[in-house]
Design a protein around this motif. Structure first.
Motif, short mmCIF file in Angstrom:
data_model
loop_
_atom_site.label_atom_id
_atom_site.label_comp_id
_atom_site.label_asym_id
_atom_site.label_seq_id
_atom_site.Cartn_x
_atom_site.Cartn_y
_atom_site.Cartn_z
N THR A 274 55.58 48.49 60.33
CA THR A 274 54.79 48.36 59.14
C THR A 274 54.21 48.12 57.84
O THR A 274 54.92 46.72 57.41
CB THR A 274 56.48 50.02 58.56
OG1 THR A 274 56.90 48.87 58.02
CG2 THR A 274 56.77 50.80 58.93
N LEU A 275 53.27 49.11 57.35
CA LEU A 275 52.22 48.18 56.72
C LEU A 275 52.46 49.16 55.05
O LEU A 275 52.23 50.10 55.26
CB LEU A 275 50.96 47.31 57.01
CG LEU A 275 51.10 46.82 58.04
CD1 LEU A 275 49.10 46.42 58.75
CD2 LEU A 275 51.31 44.96 58.14
N THR A 276 52.05 48.47 54.32
CA THR A 276 52.79 48.69 52.75
C THR A 276 50.94 48.52 52.19
O THR A 276 52.12 47.02 51.76
CB THR A 276 53.52 49.54 52.10
OG1 THR A 276 54.36 48.86 51.97
CG2 THR A 276 54.18 50.80 53.09
N GLU A 277 50.08 48.91 51.10
CA GLU A 277 49.87 47.86 50.18
C GLU A 277 49.26 49.10 49.34
O GLU A 277 48.88 49.40 49.57
CB GLU A 277 48.35 47.28 51.24
CG GLU A 277 47.83 46.91 49.73
CD GLU A 277 46.71 45.46 50.51
OE1 GLU A 277 46.17 44.79 50.24
OE2 GLU A 277 46.44 46.01 52.50
N ARG A 278 49.30 47.87 47.93
CA ARG A 278 48.97 48.59 46.29
C ARG A 278 48.31 48.09 45.47
O ARG A 278 48.43 46.81 45.67
CB ARG A 278 49.86 49.43 46.21
CG ARG A 278 49.50 50.58 44.28
CD ARG A 278 50.49 50.96 43.82
NE ARG A 278 49.76 52.36 43.44
CZ ARG A 278 49.87 52.21 42.62
NH1 ARG A 278 49.52 51.64 41.14
NH2 ARG A 278 49.38 52.89 41.76
#
Length: 337
Positions: A274-278
């Motif tokens: 999983t990838l998360t970015e902000r």
């Protein structure tokens, strides 16, 4: 090594007769628990294990094998509904049946945390480093997160603590607590509120101690450009409030209002990655100053209970000049529940 050995051990043992009359909860990583299926709900199993008590397990994480009773054993014995002792296994009963190595078993820890936090999903992570060359250095990072989703609401809470010591002198002592609430209106539009508290107890500016406490609040709205179960992309604008209290050497307080544009992405990839970015771009309309920060994490699920993640954070030209800019790269080992 002990954790790997414990994880390989069976969680519960049963006699052949018990195996015929008990259901079996089978995790994707091969771990099995014997007990009784209490309820088959839409997204999760409600399962009772004698050792671990009542568990709520997502159907994506495990399956249930129902008991098979040969005909020669006769019909199952009906319990008296008024006899509470026939229906409920007390907590002390399954505590006595635990083995010492159960407490080293990641599956046991996950089931216990799921029992404590109920419908909330979360992760406990840690990272450490010990170096001895021209100087002795040690670094420890502890992190925790909790998240729960409803039909139109998404709530998440995070906590991280970083500590670094060089030659027995503290060089980093930073704690961060944040929360977020997002409400979807059902038309790809959403609103969000993000409060964050940062306490830096070892910060120096121009060689002078300037420890601070930062309270940042973000109130924004945006649109979901991509809204799928495995891929989400959101774009929005927000108003930010920065309140900074200097705690050392002299106490003071100042507040700043700053506008921002943000982009959020959540991606589910093959191989349980999983990838998360902000990313956030700040612009002060009054002072005409700009800055930005970015948080990126890639996580690999090793088993149903263990994960490994790479965290990268960057903050440049913070809207409040008294707050530390930094770049952080960490490899974290996590326990998921």
């Amino acid at each position: 090594m002990f954790v790997l050995i414990a994880a390989a051990l069976p969680a519960e043992l049963a006699t052949p007769m018990e195996a015929l009359t008990e259901d079996e909860l089978v995790y994707r990583d091969g771990d099995r628990l014997r007990g009784h299926l209490l309820s088959d709900e839409e997204t999760e199993w409600v399962f009772h294990s004698k050792r671990f008590g009542e568990l709520r397990v997502s159907k994506q994480d495990a399956s249930v094998i129902r008991s098979s009773i040969p005909e020669e054993l006769g019909p199952p014995i009906e319990l008296d509904p008024e006899a509470e002792s026939d229906l409920v296994i007390g907590e002390e009963d399954y505590k006595e049946d635990r083995r010492p190595w159960d407490y080293l078993n990641p599956t046991f820890l996950t089931n216990y945390l799921r029992h404590v936090f109920g419908p909330w999903n979360g992760r406990f992570s840690f990272s450490t480093e010990l170096v001895s060359d021209t100087s002795d250095r040690s670094t420890v990072t502890l992190a925790a997160s909790l998240r729960r989703k409803w039909e139109n609401d998404d709530v998440e809470m995070k906590l991280r603590y970083d500590y670094t010591e060089t030659e027995k002198v503290t060089t980093r002592d930073l704690a961060k607590v944040s929360a977020s609430w997002r409400h979807d209106f059902g038309t790809r539009l959403f609103a969000l509120y993000i409060p964050a508290l940062e306490w830096n107890r070892n910060y120096q500016s121009a060689g002078v101690s300037a420890d601070y406490l930062l309270l940042q609040q973000e109130l924004g709205a945006g649109v979901s450009l991509l809204d799928r179960e495995d891929r989400q992309l959101r774009l929005g604008v927000a108003e930010n409030r920065f309140d900074v209290w200097i705690t050392e050497p002299a106490r003071s307080h100042e507040g700043t209002n700053v506008e921002s544009i943000f982009v959020e992405a959540e991606w589910v990839l093959p191989w349980r990655i999983t990838l998360t970015e902000r990313g956030v771009y700040y612009y002060d309309l009054g002072a005409r100053n700009e800055g930005w920060e970015n948080k990126f994490q890639v996580n690999k699920q090793l088993t149903e209970t263990l994960s490994m993640g790479l965290l990268h954070e960057l903050r440049e030209n913070s809207p409040d000049s008294r707050v530390a800019d930094y770049t952080l790269l960490k490899l974290l080992i996590g326990l998921d529940f």
